[in-house]
Design a protein around this motif. Structure first.
Motif, mmCIF file in Angstrom:
data_model
loop_
_atom_site.group_PDB
_atom_site.id
_atom_site.type_symbol
_atom_site.label_atom_id
_atom_site.label_comp_id
_atom_site.label_asym_id
_atom_site.label_seq_id
_atom_site.Cartn_x
_atom_site.Cartn_y
_atom_site.Cartn_z
ATOM 1 N N HIS A 197 7.857 8.012 8.066
ATOM 2 C CA HIS A 197 8.424 8.283 6.728
ATOM 3 C C HIS A 197 9.842 8.826 6.887
ATOM 4 O O HIS A 197 10.233 9.305 7.955
ATOM 5 N N HIS A 226 4.402 4.551 12.589
ATOM 6 C CA HIS A 226 4.448 4.527 11.115
ATOM 7 C C HIS A 226 5.241 5.751 10.688
ATOM 8 O O HIS A 226 4.772 6.877 10.844
ATOM 9 N N ASN A 241 9.396 4.765 3.452
ATOM 10 C CA ASN A 241 8.961 4.438 4.817
ATOM 11 C C ASN A 241 10.123 3.809 5.580
ATOM 12 O O ASN A 241 11.165 3.517 4.992
ATOM 13 N N ARG A 291 0.851 -1.209 0.000
ATOM 14 C CA ARG A 291 0.000 0.000 0.000
ATOM 15 C C ARG A 291 0.881 1.251 0.000
ATOM 16 O O ARG A 291 1.041 1.894 -1.024
ATOM 17 N N ASP A 292 1.537 1.565 1.110
ATOM 18 C CA ASP A 292 2.367 2.777 1.137
ATOM 19 C C ASP A 292 3.584 2.592 0.211
ATOM 20 O O ASP A 292 4.003 3.521 -0.469
#
Ligand code: KIV
Ligand code: ZN
Length: 515
Positions: free
Chosen positions: A203, A201, A237, A12-13
């Motif tokens: 980045h 989560h 990420n 997804r990301d």
């Protein structure tokens, strides 16, 4: 040892990385490998964003049994309902619903007041909890939110039924010290915090995603969200392999572990790198080609005396080993099948035969066929399920230092007809690409071209990665062959075929959503 749940968001990301676009077969291959690696939760996509995403989330949810599958949804009832349809057949349906929590996002992106936002988040979580046994709520841009407001939002969403609370550093802005304080603040100021698993989560815009994830774990996060090779939006990420190995090697310090099957790390990294067309830099921690190479004389000397002088991670820990000859010309189907199964082959009889034929063909050209070669052939076959597209039949190039390179290509068209063309170029690859452009009736603009060998040696397989602009899309493609020119032609055609598929999806799509 605290157990830290690994929430992998490569599909997804990770897929939100510029230029990355995985087809259904490729997503399934990655999902199977993530299951083998042992991730606890896999975010398979964003079902409401497109038909393609819906189908791949649904397919992964129906296929994977040993990891919990989740899908992303905005705090919108229709997104949640669509996600339920995609996920309801999974072993343990799980929703990931998010809404922004920072003042800048609330004011400019959502045009909502804090009260309206809390109300929306609570209604969405309640709706999700009426369908899903597990609901994760993410307060997007949490690292730039005001802590008292964030604590209120978290408490109210827990009351509404969230089982996991994720506090993302969406823009990669925070530092290890600050993220630690944010988690500690939630622990102290949210009355119901012990009812949920806290998730982090991060980045990598400032290169601190892994450090921030580890700091959050130290301050109470029981789940870490990450991607293989750290791929993802902008600078990516937090890298799964770096977090898992850091926790393992420094368990004396972190006193926490992921429980992943670490020896699957190298293979997972290679698969994602190949399928996402994103080569891993040589100096990348844990999985880079040089991660275990000792160049300086002093280091080599130390290693010979005692490996621990300079080696804190053994290559074996993450599944890196000398690529040795595994099978040869005289190997039978049985031994070959066993080797493929060991490499994670999960295909049907037709795919097996295709790989076996490609292997026999390679044996005629290459002295030693290694595990890496087999992995490359398998990946190529298993994920090349592109129907109705261009197919290379033959390519021939005339090259001489004093001649103008000329290529002749025969290709099967999507209609099934054969086409043959010839063109020149300033080099052999350009001559091939000019010829292909004529057949495809371009224009196709080549944005990037990279080549690497699967193993060392003069007879190594070549892997070519390209980025092209065609029909209004930017797509990547890859090609593997014993010859660099054939690999170059295949990569270009692969990129064009992927563009055609994306175009077809785009035309079908009813409600494409961007996040
Ligand atoms: O970075 C982010 O905030 C996200 C959310 C959707 C969790 O990816
Ligand atoms: Zn993200």
């Amino acid at each position: 040892m605290r157990k830290i749940n690994v929430f992998d968001t490569t599909l997804r990301d990770g897929e939100q990385s510029a230029g990355v676009s995985l087809n259904l077969e490729e997503k399934l291959e990655i999902a199977r490998q993530l299951e083998r690696l042992g991730v606890d939760i896999m975010e398979a996509g964003f079902p409401a964003s497109s038909k393609g995403d819906f189908q791949s989330v649904q397919q992964i949810a129906r296929t994977i049994k040993n990891s919990s599958i989740t899908g992303l949804a905005r705090a919108v009832q229709s997104d949640i309902d669509t996600a339920w349809e995609a996920l309801k057949d999974s072993a343990e349906p799980r929703l990931h619903v998010f809404i922004a929590s920072s003042p800048i996002h609330m004011q400019y992106k959502l045009n909502m007041t804090p009260d309206q936002l809390v109300e929306r988040a609570v209604q969405s979580v309640k709706h999700a909890a009426s369908k899903f046994p597990h609901v994760q709520f993410s307060a997007e841009d949490a690292s730039r939110a005001e802590l008292p407001f964030l604590a209120r939002l978290v408490e109210e969403t827990i009351q509404a039924g969230a089982t996991v609370i994720n506090l993302p550093d969406t823009v990669g802005f925070t530092t290890p010290h600050e993220i630690g304080k944010m988690f500690a603040y939630m622990k102290e100021h949210v009355p119901s915090i012990d009812k949920v698993v806290l998730s982090t989560h991060n980045h990598n815009d400032l290169g601190m995603a892994v450090a921030n994830s580890l700091a959050a774990i130290q301050n109470g996060a029981g789940q870490v969200e990450c991607t293989v090779n750290g791929i993802g939006e902008r600078a990516g990420n937090a890298a799964l392999e770096e977090i898992a190995v850091a926790l393992n090697i420094r368990k004396d310090y972190y006193k926490a572990d992921t429980g992943l099957t670490l020896k699957e790390i190298k293979r997972t990294s290679s698969l994602v790198s190949k399928l996402a067309n994103m080569p891993v830099p040589g100096n990348k921690a844990v999985v880079g080609a040089n991660a275990f190479a000792h160049e300086s004389g002093i280091h080599q000397d130390g290693m010979l005396k005692n490996k621990e002088t300079y080696e804190i991670i053994t290559p074996e820990l993450v599944g890196v080993h000398e690529s040795s000859m595994v099978l040869g010309k005289h190997s039978g189907r049985h031994a070959f099948k066993e080797k493929l199964t060991e490499l994670g082959f999960a295909g049907d009889a037709t795919q097996f035969q295709q790989i076996f034929d490609a292997f026999k063909d390679l044996c005629d050209k290459k002295k030693e066929v290694t595990e890496d070669d087999l992995f490359a052939l398998m990946t190529e076959t298993m994920t090349d399920a592109i129907q109705e597209s261009y197919e290379l039949q033959t390519v021939q190039v005339n090259y001489g230092t004093n001649n103008i390179p000329t290529a002749t290509v025969t290709m099967k068209l999507p209609s099934g007809e054969m086409a043959q063309e010839a063109a020149t170029g300033s080099g052999s690859v350009e001559a091939i690409y000019n010829t292909l452009e004529r057949i495809i009736e371009g224009p196709v603009s080549l944005e990037d071209y990279r080549i690497q060998s699967v193993n060392g040696g003069g007879d190594a397989l070549a892997e070519v990665y390209v980025q092209v602009k065609y029909a209004g899309f930017e797509s990547s493609g890859r090609g593997t062959a014993h010859d660099v020119l054939e690999a170059s032609a295949k990569a270009y055609i692969n990129a064009v075929n992927r563009t055609l598929i994306r175009k077809a999806y785009e035309q079908e799509q009813t409600n494409k959503v961007n996040i």
